[in-house]
Design a protein around this motif. Structure first.
Motif, mmCIF file in Angstrom:
data_model
loop_
_atom_site.group_PDB
_atom_site.id
_atom_site.type_symbol
_atom_site.label_atom_id
_atom_site.label_comp_id
_atom_site.label_asym_id
_atom_site.label_seq_id
_atom_site.Cartn_x
_atom_site.Cartn_y
_atom_site.Cartn_z
ATOM 1 N N SER A 21 20.663 13.745 6.109
ATOM 2 C CA SER A 21 20.615 14.573 5.031
ATOM 3 C C SER A 21 19.040 14.850 4.552
ATOM 4 C CB SER A 21 21.354 14.185 4.024
ATOM 5 O OG SER A 21 22.698 14.141 4.317
ATOM 6 N N GLY A 22 18.333 13.637 4.602
ATOM 7 C CA GLY A 22 16.827 13.906 4.084
ATOM 8 C C GLY A 22 16.590 13.817 2.714
ATOM 9 N N GLY A 23 17.303 13.285 1.855
ATOM 10 C CA GLY A 23 17.139 13.233 0.323
ATOM 11 C C GLY A 23 16.400 12.014 -0.037
ATOM 12 N N VAL A 24 15.333 11.725 0.641
ATOM 13 C CA VAL A 24 14.459 10.606 0.597
ATOM 14 C C VAL A 24 13.324 10.799 -0.573
ATOM 15 C CG1 VAL A 24 14.790 9.547 2.903
ATOM 16 C CG2 VAL A 24 12.905 10.994 2.392
ATOM 17 N N CYS A 25 12.893 9.707 -1.219
ATOM 18 C CA CYS A 25 11.620 9.774 -2.100
ATOM 19 C C CYS A 25 10.643 9.588 -1.181
ATOM 20 C CB CYS A 25 11.853 8.710 -3.158
ATOM 21 S SG CYS A 25 12.108 7.087 -2.409
ATOM 22 N N GLY A 26 9.259 10.092 -1.765
ATOM 23 C CA GLY A 26 8.061 9.786 -1.239
ATOM 24 C C GLY A 26 7.267 8.405 -1.577
ATOM 25 N N PRO A 27 6.336 8.044 -0.667
ATOM 26 C CA PRO A 27 5.536 6.918 -0.771
ATOM 27 C C PRO A 27 4.873 6.702 -2.167
ATOM 28 C CG PRO A 27 4.395 8.302 0.834
ATOM 29 C CD PRO A 27 5.796 9.028 0.511
ATOM 30 N N GLN A 28 4.457 7.664 -2.873
ATOM 31 C CA GLN A 28 3.868 7.433 -4.343
ATOM 32 C C GLN A 28 4.947 7.292 -5.191
ATOM 33 O OE1 GLN A 28 0.527 7.745 -5.206
ATOM 34 N NE2 GLN A 28 1.080 7.184 -7.055
ATOM 35 N N ASP A 29 5.912 7.850 -5.086
ATOM 36 C CA ASP A 29 7.275 7.545 -5.906
ATOM 37 C C ASP A 29 7.616 6.151 -5.696
ATOM 38 O OD1 ASP A 29 6.887 10.019 -7.094
ATOM 39 O OD2 ASP A 29 8.571 10.941 -6.305
ATOM 40 N N SER A 30 7.906 5.770 -4.471
ATOM 41 C CA SER A 30 8.189 4.196 -4.257
ATOM 42 C C SER A 30 7.307 3.350 -4.770
ATOM 43 C CB SER A 30 8.092 4.170 -2.658
ATOM 44 O OG SER A 30 9.282 5.043 -2.201
ATOM 45 N N PHE A 31 6.009 3.646 -4.600
ATOM 46 C CA PHE A 31 4.894 2.488 -5.391
ATOM 47 C C PHE A 31 5.265 2.427 -6.707
ATOM 48 C CE2 PHE A 31 0.887 2.214 -7.447
ATOM 49 C CZ PHE A 31 0.583 0.916 -6.960
ATOM 50 N N LEU A 32 5.292 3.658 -7.734
ATOM 51 C CA LEU A 32 5.441 3.700 -8.764
ATOM 52 C C LEU A 32 6.798 2.768 -9.410
ATOM 53 C CD1 LEU A 32 4.554 7.208 -9.859
ATOM 54 C CD2 LEU A 32 3.228 5.310 -10.329
ATOM 55 N N VAL A 33 7.817 2.923 -8.687
ATOM 56 C CA VAL A 33 9.028 2.220 -8.962
ATOM 57 C C VAL A 33 8.858 0.742 -8.634
ATOM 58 C CG1 VAL A 33 11.733 2.096 -8.801
ATOM 59 C CG2 VAL A 33 10.462 4.267 -8.766
ATOM 60 N N PRO A 39 0.873 -1.259 -0.170
ATOM 61 C CA PRO A 39 -0.110 -0.084 -0.069
ATOM 62 C C PRO A 39 0.963 1.148 -0.140
ATOM 63 C CG PRO A 39 -0.670 -1.386 1.665
ATOM 64 C CD PRO A 39 0.483 -2.054 1.245
ATOM 65 N N ILE A 40 0.222 2.303 -0.731
ATOM 66 C CA ILE A 40 1.011 3.725 -0.200
ATOM 67 C C ILE A 40 0.450 4.295 0.932
ATOM 68 C CG2 ILE A 40 1.009 6.020 -1.597
ATOM 69 C CD1 ILE A 40 0.097 4.768 -4.102
ATOM 70 N N TYR A 41 1.786 4.151 2.000
ATOM 71 C CA TYR A 41 1.437 4.962 3.204
ATOM 72 C C TYR A 41 1.766 6.280 2.964
ATOM 73 C CZ TYR A 41 0.942 0.025 5.278
ATOM 74 O OH TYR A 41 0.551 -0.914 5.734
ATOM 75 N N GLN A 42 0.717 7.087 2.721
ATOM 76 C CA GLN A 42 1.057 8.450 2.690
ATOM 77 C C GLN A 42 0.929 9.099 3.848
ATOM 78 O OE1 GLN A 42 1.353 9.633 -0.934
ATOM 79 N NE2 GLN A 42 2.272 11.280 0.402
ATOM 80 N N THR A 43 1.779 9.114 4.738
ATOM 81 C CA THR A 43 1.936 9.564 5.989
ATOM 82 C C THR A 43 3.197 10.049 6.368
ATOM 83 O OG1 THR A 43 1.266 9.216 8.390
ATOM 84 C CG2 THR A 43 2.088 7.421 7.074
ATOM 85 N N SER A 44 3.394 11.026 7.143
ATOM 86 C CA SER A 44 4.611 11.714 7.547
ATOM 87 C C SER A 44 4.741 11.292 8.982
ATOM 88 C CB SER A 44 4.580 13.197 7.595
ATOM 89 O OG SER A 44 3.674 13.741 8.378
ATOM 90 N N THR A 45 3.921 10.765 9.737
ATOM 91 C CA THR A 45 4.183 10.491 11.277
ATOM 92 C C THR A 45 3.459 9.329 11.609
ATOM 93 O OG1 THR A 45 4.679 11.307 13.298
ATOM 94 C CG2 THR A 45 2.779 12.180 12.175
ATOM 95 N N TYR A 46 3.556 8.494 12.910
ATOM 96 C CA TYR A 46 3.050 7.593 13.237
ATOM 97 C C TYR A 46 2.662 7.388 14.791
ATOM 98 C CZ TYR A 46 5.306 6.232 8.856
ATOM 99 O OH TYR A 46 5.663 6.002 7.525
ATOM 100 N N ALA A 47 1.460 7.098 15.082
ATOM 101 C CA ALA A 47 1.028 7.039 16.587
ATOM 102 C C ALA A 47 2.033 6.244 17.232
ATOM 103 C CB ALA A 47 -0.417 6.570 16.615
#
Length: 379
Positions: free
Chosen positions: A226-238, A24-32
Motif C-alpha cells: 500500500s505504500g503508506g510509509v514515513c520518510g527517513p527524516q520523520d523517522s529520525f525525528l521520532v 543516520p538519516i538515509y535520505q535515499t530512495s534506492t540502493y546500489a
C-alpha cells in the motif's frame, strides 16, 4: 532492560558504516546492487530504509513486542490493520472514539463491506453480546479521546481469545510508559506517533507493534504493497523523541494531576474527566493497568454553554488553541468543532462529547504558569 533504558537503547545498534551513535538519516530512495538481487538488505525505501528500520525496532522494544512498523500517519497505521479484513467481516469498537478513526471506519471501510458496532466497552459482557461468527476484530482505545473512558484490556483480550479474533489497542494517550497492551493479551498496538512518541509537534507518523510473526508478515506485506510509509527524516525525528519519552511523560503526568485537581475545585467547572479520580468510571481498572494517569484532561463548565467554552479556549495564552496533543507545549481543543467534528452531533453527545467540552493536552511547562493561565481564562 527497564523501560527508561529501552527508550534510549531498545532495538538500537551503532551504525555499522562509521559507528554513529545516532542512526543516520538515509535520505535515499534506492540502493546500489552488485548484481540483480545482490544487495546489502535494502533495495527500495518504500520497502526498507535503515533509518525507518531503526525506528521500527524502537517501537517494538518499548511496547515489549517483536516487530514494529512505521507509517505516514496514525490513520495509515489503522488503515493497514483494516486491510487484514475482508468484506462481510465485523468489528466491535468503542462508541467514544477519535473522530479520525470513526471517519475512516464509517466513511471509507463501510463502503467496502466491513460492518462496525460502536458500543460502550465498560465491561466485557457487553462486548461479548456483540460477538458473532463474522466478528474478526475488537478495536480498543484507552483512555478514550476525549472522554478519558477506561477499557479493561485484559478483559477484552479474554473475549478476543475465546472467539479467536484479533484485539487491537490504540495506545496513543497512555503510551508504553503508562501501559503495555501486548503484555495484557492484545495482538496489535497502534500509536499516532505524531503525539507523545514524537513529542514535539513537528512530525506526523503512525506506528504498529506486534508479537506474532505471521501477523507481522501480513502487516509488512500491506505496508509495502500500500505504500503508506514515513520518510527517513520523520523517522529520525521520532527516534529522537522516543529517547526522552520517559522523562517527558513523568512531567506530563505530574502536571496533568495538578491541572485536574485545580479544575475539579473551580466554581465554574461542572465535571472534570481524568482517570486518576476515584469517582472516574473504571478508575480501578486504570489503576491496575496503567502506571499513572497521563496528561490528558477534559472538562465542561456549568451551564454547558457553547459560547463560554469558545471564549475560554480563545482567552488562553500559555495553552495554545490547536489540534493534536502530546507535545511538550500545552494545547487546548474544542472536540465538537475540531477533532470530533466528523462525528454526527447526536452520536457525539450520546458519549458526552457535548458542545461545551474542552480537552487539554497538558504539557511540561511550569505548573504555576499553566494554572494561572487557566485561572485568567476561566475568570
Amino acid at each position: 532492560m527497564k523501560f527508561n533504558t529501552k527508550t534510549i537503547h531498545g532495538g538500537q545498534e551503532h551504525d555499522p558504516a562509521y559507528g554513529a551513535v545516532m542512526p543516520p538519516i538515509y535520505q535515499t530512495s534506492t540502493y546500489a546492487q552488485s548484481t540483480p538481487g545482490g544487495h546489502k538488505g535494502y533495495e527500495y525505501s518504500r520497502t526498507h530504509n535503515p533509518t525507518r528500520n531503526a525506528l521500527e525496532k524502537s517501537f517494538a522494544s518499548i511496547e515489549n513486542g517483536e516487530y514494529g512498523l512505521a507509517f505516514a500517519s496514525g490513520l495509515a497505521a489503522i488503515d493497514a490493520v483494516l486491510k487484514l479484513l475482508k468484506p462481510g467481516d465485523e468489528i466491535i469498537s468503542t462508541n467514544d472514539l477519535y473522530g479520525g478513526s470513526y471517519r475512516l471506519f464509517t466513511k471509507v471501510y463501510e463502503d467496502f463491506g466491513l460492518k462496525f458496532h460502536f458500543i460502550g466497552m465498560e465491561n466485557a459482557d457487553k462486548v461479548r453480546n456483540y460477538v458473532n461468527d463474522n466478528t474478526r476484530l475488537i478495536w480498543v482505545e484507552t483512555p478514550t479521546n476525549p472522554m478519558m473512558n477506561i477499557i479493561d484490556i485484559k478483559a477484552m483480550a479474554e473475549v478476543a481469545s475465546d472467539h479467536d479474533i484479533l484485539l487491537a489497542v490504540d495506545n496513543t494517550f497512555a503510551t508504553p510508559y503508562l501501559q503495555r497492551p501486548l503484555d495484557m493479551g492484545a495482538d496489535i498496538v497502534m500509536h499516532s506517533a505524531t503525539k507523545y512518541l514524537g513529542g514535539h509537534s513537528d512530525v506526523v507518523m503512525g506506528a504498529l507493534a506486534v508479537k506474532d510473526k505471521e501477523l507481522a508478515d501480513k502487516l509488512y506485506f500491506i505496508q509495502n504493497a500500500s505504500g503508506g510509509v514515513c520518510g527517513p527524516q520523520d523517522s529520525f525525528l521520532v527516534l529522537r523523541g522516543i529517547k526522552t519519552l520517559h522523562v517527558r511523560m513523568q512531567r506530563h503526568c505530574e502536571n496533568g494531576r495538578q491541572i485536574a485537581e485545580y479544575l475539579k475545585t473551580h466554581p465554574k467547572i461542572e465535571k472534570v474527566y481524568w482517570p486518576g479520580f476515584k469517582d472516574h468510571p473504571n478508575h480501578d481498572v486504570a489503576t491496575a493497568q496503567m502506571d499513572d494517569y497521563g496528561g490528558m484532561v477534559s472538562f465542561v463548565t456549568k451551564g454547558h454553554d457553547y459560547d463560554e467554552a469558545i471564549a475560554i479556549v480563545e482567552k488562553l495564552k500559555v495553552f495554545t488553541l490547536a489540534e493534536s496533543l502530546g507535545g511538550v507545549e500545552s494545547l487546548a481543543g474544542h472536540p465538537a468543532s475540531m477533532t470530533h467534528a466528523s462525528i454526527p452531533k447526536e452520536e457525539r453527545e450520546k458519549t458526552g462529547v457535548v458542545d461545551s467540552l474542552i480537552r487539554l493536552s497538558v504539557g511540561i511547562e511550569d505548573i504555576d504558569d499553566l494554572i494561572e493561565d487557566l485561572r485568567q481564562a476561566l475568570n
